[in-house]
Scaffold this motif. Structure first.
Motif, mmCIF file in Angstrom:
data_model
loop_
_atom_site.group_PDB
_atom_site.id
_atom_site.type_symbol
_atom_site.label_atom_id
_atom_site.label_comp_id
_atom_site.label_asym_id
_atom_site.label_seq_id
_atom_site.Cartn_x
_atom_site.Cartn_y
_atom_site.Cartn_z
ATOM 1 N N GLU A 6 -1.756 -3.699 -11.362
ATOM 2 C CA GLU A 6 -2.695 -2.862 -10.615
ATOM 3 C C GLU A 6 -2.846 -3.375 -9.184
ATOM 4 O OE1 GLU A 6 -6.116 -0.897 -13.239
ATOM 5 O OE2 GLU A 6 -6.053 -3.083 -13.456
ATOM 6 N N ALA A 7 -2.992 -4.693 -9.033
ATOM 7 C CA ALA A 7 -3.143 -5.289 -7.700
ATOM 8 C C ALA A 7 -1.894 -5.068 -6.857
ATOM 9 C CB ALA A 7 -3.451 -6.782 -7.823
ATOM 10 N N TYR A 8 -0.718 -5.226 -7.472
ATOM 11 C CA TYR A 8 0.541 -5.016 -6.751
ATOM 12 C C TYR A 8 0.620 -3.591 -6.209
ATOM 13 C CZ TYR A 8 5.392 -3.995 -5.844
ATOM 14 O OH TYR A 8 6.555 -3.565 -5.241
ATOM 15 N N TRP A 9 0.370 -2.599 -7.079
ATOM 16 C CA TRP A 9 0.502 -1.211 -6.659
ATOM 17 C C TRP A 9 -0.564 -0.818 -5.643
ATOM 18 C CZ3 TRP A 9 4.830 1.007 -6.648
ATOM 19 C CH2 TRP A 9 5.771 0.695 -7.620
ATOM 20 N N ALA A 10 -1.722 -1.465 -5.694
ATOM 21 C CA ALA A 10 -2.754 -1.188 -4.691
ATOM 22 C C ALA A 10 -2.255 -1.567 -3.295
ATOM 23 C CB ALA A 10 -4.035 -1.949 -5.020
ATOM 24 N N THR A 11 -1.476 -2.645 -3.201
ATOM 25 C CA THR A 11 -0.946 -3.056 -1.891
ATOM 26 C C THR A 11 0.177 -2.147 -1.427
ATOM 27 O OG1 THR A 11 0.734 -4.595 -2.751
ATOM 28 C CG2 THR A 11 -1.501 -5.477 -2.379
ATOM 29 N N GLN A 12 0.752 -1.376 -2.331
ATOM 30 C CA GLN A 12 1.860 -0.483 -2.004
ATOM 31 C C GLN A 12 1.389 0.933 -1.631
ATOM 32 O OE1 GLN A 12 5.066 -1.849 -1.909
ATOM 33 N NE2 GLN A 12 3.768 -3.641 -2.221
ATOM 34 N N GLY A 13 0.096 1.164 -1.757
ATOM 35 C CA GLY A 13 -0.438 2.493 -1.449
ATOM 36 C C GLY A 13 -0.156 3.523 -2.524
ATOM 37 N N ARG A 14 0.279 3.071 -3.680
ATOM 38 C CA ARG A 14 0.528 3.959 -4.822
ATOM 39 C C ARG A 14 -0.178 3.344 -6.023
ATOM 40 N NH1 ARG A 14 6.870 4.173 -3.829
ATOM 41 N NH2 ARG A 14 6.448 1.976 -4.028
ATOM 42 N N PRO A 15 -1.435 3.707 -6.242
ATOM 43 C CA PRO A 15 -2.240 3.005 -7.235
ATOM 44 C C PRO A 15 -1.735 3.166 -8.670
ATOM 45 C CG PRO A 15 -3.375 4.957 -6.471
ATOM 46 C CD PRO A 15 -2.153 4.810 -5.614
ATOM 47 N N LEU A 16 -1.887 2.082 -9.397
ATOM 48 C CA LEU A 16 -1.735 2.082 -10.853
ATOM 49 C C LEU A 16 -3.144 1.892 -11.392
ATOM 50 C CD1 LEU A 16 -0.264 1.766 -13.625
ATOM 51 C CD2 LEU A 16 -0.132 -0.673 -13.118
#
Length: 111
Positions: free
Chosen positions: A93-103
């Motif tokens: 979740e934290a990774y995807w938040a930094t990518q602008g594509r939330p999990l």
């Protein structure tokens, strides 16, 4: 959290009857339709959750909802495996938040 726009992936993980790490990893492979290279270990789970290109033939979705049912029973059956799995899910979740594509991981009965 950024709003999800465009194609959004919805995944459903059903943990009924899952009582240990191996069962959890196997159920992830089945329910989440992981690729053949998925190694059924914690590292491979993290890899699949942070690289969704396998899901849409190289086109990663703008966001993802992972709906987990039966978490509490799994956590009660194998607290150590559930704690590791929850950490991996939180890291994804934290990774995807930094990518602008939330999990977004949604547990039916708490993490």
């Amino acid at each position: 959290m950024a709003p999800m726009t465009g194609p959004t992936l919805a995944l459903h993980l059903r943990l009924d009857g899952v009582t240990d790490k191996d069962g959890f990893l196997d159920r992830c492979a089945r329910d989440l339709r992981f690729p053949d290279w998925y190694g059924r270990n914690w590292d491979a789970l993290a890899d699949c959750l942070t690289d969704l290109s396998w899901w849409a033939e190289g086109r990663e979705p703008s966001g993802c909802l992972l709906d987990i049912q039966g978490w509490l029973a799994f956590r009660d059956a194998d607290p150590d495996a559930a704690a590791i799995a929850a950490d991996i899910l939180a890291d994804a979740e934290a990774y995807w938040a930094t990518q602008g594509r939330p999990l977004v991981v949604r547990y039916d009965d708490g993490p």
